[in-house]
Design a protein around this motif. Structure first.
Motif, PDB file in Angstrom:
ATOM      1  N   ASP A  65       0.807  -1.215   0.000  1.00  0.00           N
ATOM      2  CA  ASP A  65       0.000   0.000   0.000  1.00  0.00           C
ATOM      3  C   ASP A  65       0.846   1.275   0.000  1.00  0.00           C
ATOM      4  N   SER A  66       2.164   1.134  -0.140  1.00  0.00           N
ATOM      5  CA  SER A  66       3.037   2.307  -0.178  1.00  0.00           C
ATOM      6  C   SER A  66       2.907   3.048  -1.509  1.00  0.00           C
ATOM      7  N   PHE A  67       3.186   4.335  -1.498  1.00  0.00           N
ATOM      8  CA  PHE A  67       3.144   5.160  -2.704  1.00  0.00           C
ATOM      9  C   PHE A  67       4.173   4.670  -3.716  1.00  0.00           C
ATOM     10  N   THR A  68       3.751   4.495  -4.956  1.00  0.00           N
ATOM     11  CA  THR A  68       4.683   4.048  -5.998  1.00  0.00           C
ATOM     12  C   THR A  68       4.845   5.057  -7.130  1.00  0.00           C
ATOM     13  N   GLY A  69       3.955   6.030  -7.227  1.00  0.00           N
ATOM     14  CA  GLY A  69       4.125   7.032  -8.267  1.00  0.00           C
ATOM     15  C   GLY A  69       2.812   7.608  -8.750  1.00  0.00           C
ATOM     16  N   ILE A  70       2.930   8.610  -9.627  1.00  0.00           N
ATOM     17  CA  ILE A  70       1.754   9.311 -10.155  1.00  0.00           C
ATOM     18  C   ILE A  70       1.443   8.869 -11.588  1.00  0.00           C
ATOM     19  N   MET A 205       9.416  -2.910  11.710  1.00  0.00           N
ATOM     20  CA  MET A 205       8.211  -3.714  11.914  1.00  0.00           C
ATOM     21  C   MET A 205       6.984  -3.098  11.248  1.00  0.00           C
ATOM     22  N   THR A 206       6.975  -1.765  11.139  1.00  0.00           N
ATOM     23  CA  THR A 206       5.822  -1.075  10.552  1.00  0.00           C
ATOM     24  C   THR A 206       5.777  -1.204   9.022  1.00  0.00           C
ATOM     25  N   GLY A 207       6.895  -1.615   8.429  1.00  0.00           N
ATOM     26  CA  GLY A 207       6.976  -1.648   6.973  1.00  0.00           C
ATOM     27  C   GLY A 207       7.314  -0.296   6.375  1.00  0.00           C
ATOM     28  N   VAL A 208       7.628   0.682   7.224  1.00  0.00           N
ATOM     29  CA  VAL A 208       8.033   2.011   6.774  1.00  0.00           C
ATOM     30  C   VAL A 208       9.480   2.231   7.196  1.00  0.00           C
ATOM     31  N   THR A 209      10.347   2.482   6.242  1.00  0.00           N
ATOM     32  CA  THR A 209      11.766   2.638   6.517  1.00  0.00           C
ATOM     33  C   THR A 209      12.031   3.851   7.392  1.00  0.00           C
ATOM     34  N   GLY A 210      12.886   3.677   8.392  1.00  0.00           N
ATOM     35  CA  GLY A 210      13.299   4.782   9.244  1.00  0.00           C
ATOM     36  C   GLY A 210      14.577   5.413   8.737  1.00  0.00           C
ATOM     37  N   GLY A 211      15.140   6.340   9.515  1.00  0.00           N
ATOM     38  CA  GLY A 211      16.360   6.995   9.074  1.00  0.00           C
ATOM     39  C   GLY A 211      16.977   7.866  10.153  1.00  0.00           C
ATOM     40  N   ARG A 212      18.198   8.369   9.861  1.00  0.00           N
ATOM     41  CA  ARG A 212      18.932   9.231  10.782  1.00  0.00           C
ATOM     42  C   ARG A 212      19.348  10.514  10.074  1.00  0.00           C
ATOM     43  N   PRO A 213      18.399  11.388   9.747  1.00  0.00           N
ATOM     44  CA  PRO A 213      18.763  12.618   9.043  1.00  0.00           C
ATOM     45  C   PRO A 213      19.688  13.526   9.848  1.00  0.00           C
ATOM     46  N   ASN A 241       5.999  14.865   5.429  1.00  0.00           N
ATOM     47  CA  ASN A 241       4.828  14.506   4.645  1.00  0.00           C
ATOM     48  C   ASN A 241       5.175  14.042   3.231  1.00  0.00           C
ATOM     49  N   ALA A 242       6.461  13.788   2.997  1.00  0.00           N
ATOM     50  CA  ALA A 242       6.865  13.254   1.692  1.00  0.00           C
ATOM     51  C   ALA A 242       6.271  11.861   1.520  1.00  0.00           C
ATOM     52  N   LYS A 243       5.999  11.504   0.280  1.00  0.00           N
ATOM     53  CA  LYS A 243       5.330  10.229   0.023  1.00  0.00           C
ATOM     54  C   LYS A 243       6.295   9.043   0.010  1.00  0.00           C
ATOM     55  N   SER A 244       7.602   9.307   0.032  1.00  0.00           N
ATOM     56  CA  SER A 244       8.579   8.229   0.022  1.00  0.00           C
ATOM     57  C   SER A 244       9.866   8.686   0.690  1.00  0.00           C
ATOM     58  N   ASP A 245      10.387   7.866   1.594  1.00  0.00           N
ATOM     59  CA  ASP A 245      11.698   8.082   2.228  1.00  0.00           C
ATOM     60  C   ASP A 245      11.819   9.387   3.007  1.00  0.00           C
ATOM     61  N   GLY A 246      10.731   9.894   3.524  1.00  0.00           N
ATOM     62  CA  GLY A 246      10.798  11.135   4.279  1.00  0.00           C
ATOM     63  C   GLY A 246      11.665  11.043   5.515  1.00  0.00           C
ATOM     64  N   ALA A 247      11.791   9.845   6.093  1.00  0.00           N
ATOM     65  CA  ALA A 247      12.507   9.676   7.355  1.00  0.00           C
ATOM     66  C   ALA A 247      13.999   9.928   7.242  1.00  0.00           C
TER      67      ALA A 247
END
Length: 272
Positions: A65-70, A205-213, A241-247
């Protein structure tokens, strides 16, 4: 490779590193143009060779269900418009052999995602377009093993190839950058450091990639210090609020300050 082979790239006589930067994914024309305008001004002011980056689709998402494009052609036409409007080169990643020929009609550099860099048919398809090919180093690959991916491009009669390091898996949910790999890969091809993807925290675990900006500046400074040719940074005016890789993206407001620091480091390094 000779960076002059990338159409419309500027400031190659400045002694600076070059930059591939932009949003993770093309979410729409307005956002792409807004980000490009800011980045073009900053890089022109600092005389940094610049390539606008944006994914026309995201095929390697954790969840269905992740955003893949427009829409493929819609996003590619936006990338083309960015290039034409600002007279700059553009880069996007491809995921299938068919993507290569399609994307080559709209952008100047084709990028092979890290997960797919060992896919011979995909690498050869990209090389056969005659476009510059950016090979992302697999998170599971050693720097030394990238010579085989580079050779696939060269054997396809395309000398326009570069390597981008995006970190190496460290356990299940973290990445590290082994800076010993930069000089190793520079012996094979022009080498870029993907700062923001190197700071991903995948397999959450959430299926949403995290990060260390918060570590973007640290890793970018280190990359310039060890002599990397280029820097890859994903940036957005609203990462939360970015649709991909905001973290793991850099907020657009911090881009100029970071570039000024990196230019100062490069100027110092150039004295040795």
């Amino acid at each position: 490779m000779n960076l002059q082979n990338i159409p419309n790239i500027k400031h190659l006589d400045s002694g600076n590193f070059f930059v591939l930067a932009g949003p993770c994914a093309i979410e729409g024309e307005e956002m792409a143009m807004q980000i490009a305008e800011r980045l073009v001004k900053i890089t022109n002011d600092l005389k940094i060779p610049y390539v606008f980056k944006g994914s026309f689709k995201k095929a390697n998402r954790s969840r269905v269900d992740s955003f893949t494009g427009i829409g493929d052609e819609k996003a590619l036409k936006i990338l083309q418009k960015v290039g034409q409007e600002f007279n700059i080169p553009t880069v996007t990643d491809i995921h299938t052999n068919e993507d290569a020929a399609l994307a080559a009609q709209y952008v100047d550099v084709l990028q092979i995602p890290a997960f797919l860099v060992r896919q011979t048919d995909l690498v050869v398809a990209a090389a056969n377009t005659g476009k510059t090919v950016n090979l992302k180093k697999g998170q599971f690959m050693s720097p030394e093993s990238m010579k085989h991916a580079v050779q696939k491009v060269l054997d396809s009669n395309n000398e326009n190839v570069m390597i981008t390091d995006r970190g190496t898996m460290f356990g299940y949910q973290d990445m590290i950058v082994d800076f010993r790999g930069i000089p190793t890969m520079r012996q094979m091809a022009t080498t870029v450091l993907d700062v923001t993807h190197s700071l991903q925290q995948p397999n959450q675990m959430t299926g949403v990639t995290g990060g260390r900006p918060d570590m973007i500046e640290t890793v970018a400074k280190a990359g310039i210090a060890v002599g990397v040719d280029g820097i890859f940074i994903e940036t957005h005016f609203d990462p939360a609020n970015a649709k991909s890789d905001g973290a793991n993206m850099l907020h657009l407001d911090y881009f100029e300050d970071l570039m000024k620091k990196l230019v100062a480091i490069r100027q110092t390094i150039n004295q040795f």
